[in-house]
Design an enzyme around this catalytic site. Structure first.
Site, PDB file in Angstrom:
ATOM      1  N   ASP A   7      38.277  39.681  27.057  1.00  0.00           N
ATOM      2  CA  ASP A   7      38.201  38.294  27.516  1.00  0.00           C
ATOM      3  C   ASP A   7      39.120  38.090  28.714  1.00  0.00           C
ATOM      4  O   ASP A   7      40.325  38.321  28.646  1.00  0.00           O
ATOM      5  CB  ASP A   7      38.607  37.351  26.384  1.00  0.00           C
ATOM      6  CG  ASP A   7      38.090  35.941  26.595  1.00  0.00           C
ATOM      7  OD1 ASP A   7      38.175  35.448  27.735  1.00  0.00           O
ATOM      8  OD2 ASP A   7      37.602  35.336  25.632  1.00  0.00           O
ATOM      9  N   SER A  64      34.150  31.135  28.546  1.00  0.00           N
ATOM     10  CA  SER A  64      33.791  32.275  27.699  1.00  0.00           C
ATOM     11  C   SER A  64      32.499  32.053  26.918  1.00  0.00           C
ATOM     12  O   SER A  64      31.767  33.012  26.654  1.00  0.00           O
ATOM     13  CB  SER A  64      34.928  32.581  26.726  1.00  0.00           C
ATOM     14  OG  SER A  64      36.088  32.977  27.408  1.00  0.00           O
ATOM     15  N   GLU A  98      36.297  42.091  20.392  1.00  0.00           N
ATOM     16  CA  GLU A  98      36.885  41.329  21.499  1.00  0.00           C
ATOM     17  C   GLU A  98      38.393  41.498  21.568  1.00  0.00           C
ATOM     18  O   GLU A  98      39.102  41.311  20.574  1.00  0.00           O
ATOM     19  CB  GLU A  98      36.590  39.835  21.343  1.00  0.00           C
ATOM     20  CG  GLU A  98      37.172  39.015  22.504  1.00  0.00           C
ATOM     21  CD  GLU A  98      37.265  37.528  22.238  1.00  0.00           C
ATOM     22  OE1 GLU A  98      37.346  36.766  23.231  1.00  0.00           O
ATOM     23  OE2 GLU A  98      37.268  37.113  21.063  1.00  0.00           O
ATOM     24  N   ASP A 133      42.971  37.045  27.788  1.00  0.00           N
ATOM     25  CA  ASP A 133      42.662  35.753  28.394  1.00  0.00           C
ATOM     26  C   ASP A 133      43.765  34.738  28.141  1.00  0.00           C
ATOM     27  O   ASP A 133      44.178  34.008  29.042  1.00  0.00           O
ATOM     28  CB  ASP A 133      41.337  35.254  27.822  1.00  0.00           C
ATOM     29  CG  ASP A 133      40.946  33.877  28.331  1.00  0.00           C
ATOM     30  OD1 ASP A 133      40.566  33.767  29.506  1.00  0.00           O
ATOM     31  OD2 ASP A 133      41.015  32.916  27.540  1.00  0.00           O
ATOM     32  N   HIS A 156      39.983  30.061  34.855  1.00  0.00           N
ATOM     33  CA  HIS A 156      39.184  31.262  35.090  1.00  0.00           C
ATOM     34  C   HIS A 156      38.904  31.414  36.574  1.00  0.00           C
ATOM     35  O   HIS A 156      38.983  30.449  37.339  1.00  0.00           O
ATOM     36  CB  HIS A 156      37.847  31.177  34.345  1.00  0.00           C
ATOM     37  CG  HIS A 156      37.995  31.133  32.871  1.00  0.00           C
ATOM     38  ND1 HIS A 156      36.971  30.781  32.036  1.00  0.00           N
ATOM     39  CD2 HIS A 156      39.052  31.398  32.057  1.00  0.00           C
ATOM     40  CE1 HIS A 156      37.381  30.827  30.778  1.00  0.00           C
ATOM     41  NE2 HIS A 156      38.647  31.190  30.775  1.00  0.00           N
TER      42      HIS A 156
END
Length: 460
Positions: free
Chosen positions: A31, A75, A295, A300, A424
């Site tokens: 992520d 995401s 994951e 992230d 992001h």
């Protein structure tokens, strides 16, 4: 002969996928693992001349990440694109034509009141659901909450990613709100987020479910082995479905996981490698094969917090989990003749790599010249090799950053644009693949194409 030549030509340019090569698929999602943090982690862990383990794989591609309604994805729609082959709106979990509707706070102050109305979008079958329909075992493993955007997009459908309580019920066979497309249920679910599965208690579980349901007890009644610790996970044996939730919310950063209180729990939570190995052990006995999503979600979280060190350390732990999976599958399926392994990211971040640091310098340090003297900005101040394009850490007037400060575990890199939190990035991400059906993963592709290629590798 003419048909054979055409088929070979199409395969050579990626026009078709390898036909039904894969019995098993393991899909790894880092992520927020954009290209810059990959480079930073490579240098931090293996020096400039080294490689991460997944960078040694033979198939590489580049993926576009925009969502249905935004240049920069979150995401949920990005993972949904991988899982369904459809571009989805930001914030939405594996639903086509759905408008995001955020939950409201319940009487206990938690975001527990579902505002997703009937008719708001259409569920799109996920690759996990398709695998289940074909008799394969399926699982999802994460270092975030098990109801978070990435894992949720494998097994649930909802109009907003923050509706963790409504997403959790979709994983409970036979219960109200269950996602019937999962058949007899997920075979493995691991991560954090126990608060979404257990009833509210003012003292002991203040973020628990206001409806009073104990979803873990319901799953146990349906035959699931339930684990709340690393030791209980280790004791689980193949032959039963399994749910392991090792934290009330997200799991710890790898840097903190083995630390003693108050910073960590002293290794009570399993590592991502340990969860991956256990998931493969539980899923692989099925002669029809399996689908597993893994994951590395805390990469992230660290980058959103402008803490590059923790993001890098979690990426290295993610890399270790990939190697763990490859090693385990080589024992079960030598040469990965029947197993496809795909590694990618859902989106980039705004992390940037600055300055003329000499080879061998730490990427976490201040920038230095070849003679070791500190480099300075236009105002005469030192600066770090890694910074972020936006986030909360922009001073009104810059001052020197010391090497000791920059190298600290809790140092937060400076940012260009001041925002409450780092966002992001909209850049492309990389994909790596190996094993059965991996030859078609190449070039620059839409993220939705990954679903199509995995589906074709399965022969669905």
């Amino acid at each position: 002969m003419k048909k054979l030549f055409l088929a070979l030509a199409l395969a050579a340019i990626g026009g078709t996928a390898a036909a039904a090569d894969a019995k098993n698929i393991i899909f790894f999602l880092g992520d927020g693992m954009g290209p810059t943090v990959i480079t930073a982690a490579r240098i931090h862990g293996h020096k400039e001349e080294g490689l991460l383990k997944f960078e040694r794989l033979e198939r590489v591609a580049r993926l576009k990440t925009y969502s249905h309604d935004a240049q920069t994805t979150d995401s949920a729609p990005s993972m949904g694109s991988y899982m369904t082959g459809v571009k989805i709106n930001n914030e939405v979990i594996s639903m086509w034509d759905s408008q995001p509707s955020a939950p409201q706070k319940d009487a206990n102050g938690n975001l527990g009141v579902d505002t997703c109305k009937a008719g708001n979008g259409k569920p799109v079958p996920t690759i996990l659901e398709l695998a289940k329909a074909y008799g394969k075992s399926v699982g999802a493993v994460t270092t975030t909450e098990a109801t978070h955007a990435t894992p949720a997009s494998t097994y649930a459908h909802h109009c907003h990613r923050n509706s963790g309580y409504a997403i959790a019920v979709q994983a409970v066979p036979g219960g109200e709100g269950y996602n019937a497309a999962l058949g007899d249920g997920l075979d493995v679910l691991m991560g954090g987020g126990a608060m979404h599965f257990t009833p509210y208690d003012k003292q002991n579980n203040p973020k628990g479910r206001i409806d009073g349901r104990d979803l873990l007890a319901e799953m146990a009644a349906r035959g699931y082995a339930v684990a709340r610790s690393k030791a209980e996970m280790a004791a689980a044996k193949p032959g039963r479905k399994f749910v392991g939730l090792y934290g009330e919310s997200h799991l710890e950063y790898e840097l903190d996981r083995t630390a003693t209180p108050p910073r960590g729990e002293g290794g009570k939570q399993p590592s991502l490698s340990e969860m991956t190995a256990k998931a493969i052990e539980l899923l692989s006995p099925n002669p029809k094969g399996f689908f597993l999503m893994v994951e590395g979600g805390k990469i992230d979280h660290a980058l959103h917090g402008s803490n590059a060190r923790r993001g890098i350390v979690d990426l290295l732990a993610f890399d270790d989990a990939i190697q763990t999976a490859i090693d385990h599958m080589q024992q079960i399926d030598p040469g990965l003749r029947n197993t496809l392994i795909v590694i990618t990211a859902d989106h980039d971040h705004t992390l940037a790599f600055n300055g003329p640091s000499p080879r061998g310098a730490s990427v976490l340090d201040i920038v230095r010249h070849a003679d070791g003297s500190p480099a300075h900005d236009a105002d005469g101040h030192t600066y770090t090799a890694l910074t972020f394009g936006n986030g909360p850490n922009r001073k009104n007037q810059r001052s020197d950053v010391s090497s000791e400060e920059a190298m600290g575990e809790d140092y937060l890199q400076e940012t260009g644009v001041r925002l409450r939190g780092e966002t992001h990035g909209g850049g492309d991400v990389k994909l790596y693949a190996t094993g059965a059906g991996s030859a078609v993963f190449k070039g620059t592709m839409e993220n939705t194409r990954v679903f199509e290629l995995m589906k074709a590798a399965y022969g669905f």
